[in-house]
Design a protein around this motif. Sequence first.
Motif, PDB file in Angstrom:
ATOM      1  N   ASP A 174       0.817  -1.206   0.000  1.00 37.72           N
ATOM      2  CA  ASP A 174       0.000   0.000   0.000  1.00 37.72           C
ATOM      3  C   ASP A 174       0.858   1.267   0.000  1.00 37.72           C
ATOM      4  N   LEU A 175       1.965   1.254   0.722  1.00 40.51           N
ATOM      5  CA  LEU A 175       2.830   2.431   0.732  1.00 40.51           C
ATOM      6  C   LEU A 175       3.410   2.710  -0.649  1.00 40.51           C
ATOM      7  N   ARG A 176       3.671   1.666  -1.401  1.00 38.44           N
ATOM      8  CA  ARG A 176       4.197   1.823  -2.757  1.00 38.44           C
ATOM      9  C   ARG A 176       3.090   1.852  -3.801  1.00 38.44           C
ATOM     10  N   ARG A 177       1.829   1.854  -3.334  1.00 34.55           N
ATOM     11  CA  ARG A 177       0.645   1.965  -4.198  1.00 34.55           C
ATOM     12  C   ARG A 177       0.622   0.866  -5.263  1.00 34.55           C
ATOM     13  N   GLU A 178       0.974  -0.345  -4.844  1.00 35.87           N
ATOM     14  CA  GLU A 178       0.972  -1.461  -5.792  1.00 35.87           C
ATOM     15  C   GLU A 178      -0.412  -2.079  -5.937  1.00 35.87           C
ATOM     16  N   ASN A 179      -1.318  -1.756  -5.016  1.00 40.72           N
ATOM     17  CA  ASN A 179      -2.664  -2.321  -5.098  1.00 40.72           C
ATOM     18  C   ASN A 179      -3.621  -1.458  -5.905  1.00 40.72           C
ATOM     19  N   GLU A 180      -3.171  -0.267  -6.318  1.00 42.68           N
ATOM     20  CA  GLU A 180      -4.049   0.608  -7.083  1.00 42.68           C
ATOM     21  C   GLU A 180      -4.021   0.207  -8.553  1.00 42.68           C
ATOM     22  N   PRO A 181      -5.173   0.167  -9.215  1.00 42.34           N
ATOM     23  CA  PRO A 181      -5.189  -0.166 -10.647  1.00 42.34           C
ATOM     24  C   PRO A 181      -4.513   0.911 -11.465  1.00 42.34           C
ATOM     25  N   GLU A 182      -3.944   0.504 -12.574  1.00 40.64           N
ATOM     26  CA  GLU A 182      -3.281   1.456 -13.453  1.00 40.64           C
ATOM     27  C   GLU A 182      -4.306   2.404 -14.072  1.00 40.64           C
ATOM     28  N   PRO A 183      -3.997   3.699 -14.101  1.00 42.86           N
ATOM     29  CA  PRO A 183      -4.962   4.654 -14.673  1.00 42.86           C
ATOM     30  C   PRO A 183      -5.152   4.413 -16.162  1.00 42.86           C
ATOM     31  N   GLN A 184      -6.412   4.480 -16.601  1.00 45.94           N
ATOM     32  CA  GLN A 184      -6.745   4.290 -18.008  1.00 45.94           C
ATOM     33  C   GLN A 184      -6.944   5.645 -18.675  1.00 45.94           C
ATOM     34  N   ALA A 185      -6.588   5.709 -19.924  1.00 45.82           N
ATOM     35  CA  ALA A 185      -6.715   6.962 -20.670  1.00 45.82           C
ATOM     36  C   ALA A 185      -8.180   7.324 -20.867  1.00 45.82           C
ATOM     37  N   HIS A 186      -8.501   8.616 -20.767  1.00 47.87           N
ATOM     38  CA  HIS A 186      -9.871   9.082 -20.964  1.00 47.87           C
ATOM     39  C   HIS A 186     -10.241   8.917 -22.438  1.00 47.87           C
ATOM     40  N   PRO A 187     -11.504   8.543 -22.715  1.00 46.68           N
ATOM     41  CA  PRO A 187     -11.886   8.344 -24.123  1.00 46.68           C
ATOM     42  C   PRO A 187     -11.627   9.562 -24.995  1.00 46.68           C
ATOM     43  N   ARG A 188     -11.778  10.793 -24.434  1.00 50.34           N
ATOM     44  CA  ARG A 188     -11.571  11.976 -25.255  1.00 50.34           C
ATOM     45  C   ARG A 188     -10.101  12.174 -25.610  1.00 50.34           C
ATOM     46  N   SER A 189      -9.224  11.611 -24.771  1.00 48.78           N
ATOM     47  CA  SER A 189      -7.800  11.787 -25.039  1.00 48.78           C
ATOM     48  C   SER A 189      -7.272  10.793 -26.059  1.00 48.78           C
ATOM     49  N   GLN A 190      -8.101   9.808 -26.432  1.00 52.70           N
ATOM     50  CA  GLN A 190      -7.663   8.837 -27.408  1.00 52.70           C
ATOM     51  C   GLN A 190      -7.795   9.421 -28.813  1.00 52.70           C
ATOM     52  N   PRO A 191      -6.872   9.112 -29.707  1.00 53.98           N
ATOM     53  CA  PRO A 191      -6.962   9.645 -31.081  1.00 53.98           C
ATOM     54  C   PRO A 191      -8.177   9.098 -31.807  1.00 53.98           C
TER      55      PRO A 191
END
Length: 290
Positions: free
Chosen positions: A243-260
């Motif tokens: 938890d201190l190294r934030r290994e349990n947090e899911p990887e952030p996904q790109a917002h649909p508007r930011s996708q080409p």
Amino acid sequence: MRDLGTGFGYLTKGQRWVAGHGRWLGFGLIPGLITLVLYAAALVGLGFGADDFIAWATPFADDWNSPWLGLFRGFLTVLLFALGLFLAVITFTAVTLLVGQPFYESLSEQVDKSESPDGTAPESGLSLGRELWISARDSLRILVRAMLWAVLLFALGFIPVLGQTVVPAIGFCVTGFFLAQELTSVALQRRRVEVREQLALLRAHRMQIWGFGVPLAVCFLIPFVAVFLMPGAVAGATLMVRDLRRENEPEPQAHPRSQPHPQPQVNPYAGPAQPNPYQQPYAPPPPPSS
């Protein structure tokens, strides 16, 4: 206060984890039992030899009248045994982790696998001999720091009132911090985190570390309790590291508007575009006549 409760929560989570995995509980008790026998023998020897050592160290008091001689040397004997007990509490974890490096390494790795979404655990990629050398080296560094604190607190213990109230509280905080550092080093070493980075990480979450380590230091004063709490303490420290190294947090996904935007598909077999004969170019209407 919230961070203190969070740190204590990791201690209880670790105990619940090993309770639900009985095989790992028995596996993790072996190093603690070996170290307990060694420390019990050392403390018994200190108890029998403390009087002679104090008498040898204070020859200037040989001519003192009773009861001052007995009170003075008795007080120093109690302080010497308290110092030995303090060092035993601080170093017990380090020595147990050194003796049980393969045991606790496997336990911590199993905790990582059980908490990881893909069932994997970080690996240092080092040989067992190299890991033992790094563990011994880091434990020695921590032991030197702990002994410096022990000498300082021993000297401050002579201050009236403060030496019997504030100094013991500081001692528990120092002991708890070093206990947490030793326990988290099992998981952090597999992640190739050096001692300086470990200390920086723990200092950034000092209250949480105290919430984890101080209750453990109090429990370690009770005979045999340290042996049975060690496996769960290693498991809880591994959970806290994740938890201190934030290994349990899911990887952030790109917002649909930011996708080409998808490019239109082009048929490679089609010829050049032909003009539509029925489509006339747009011409603006003529201006009104005056």
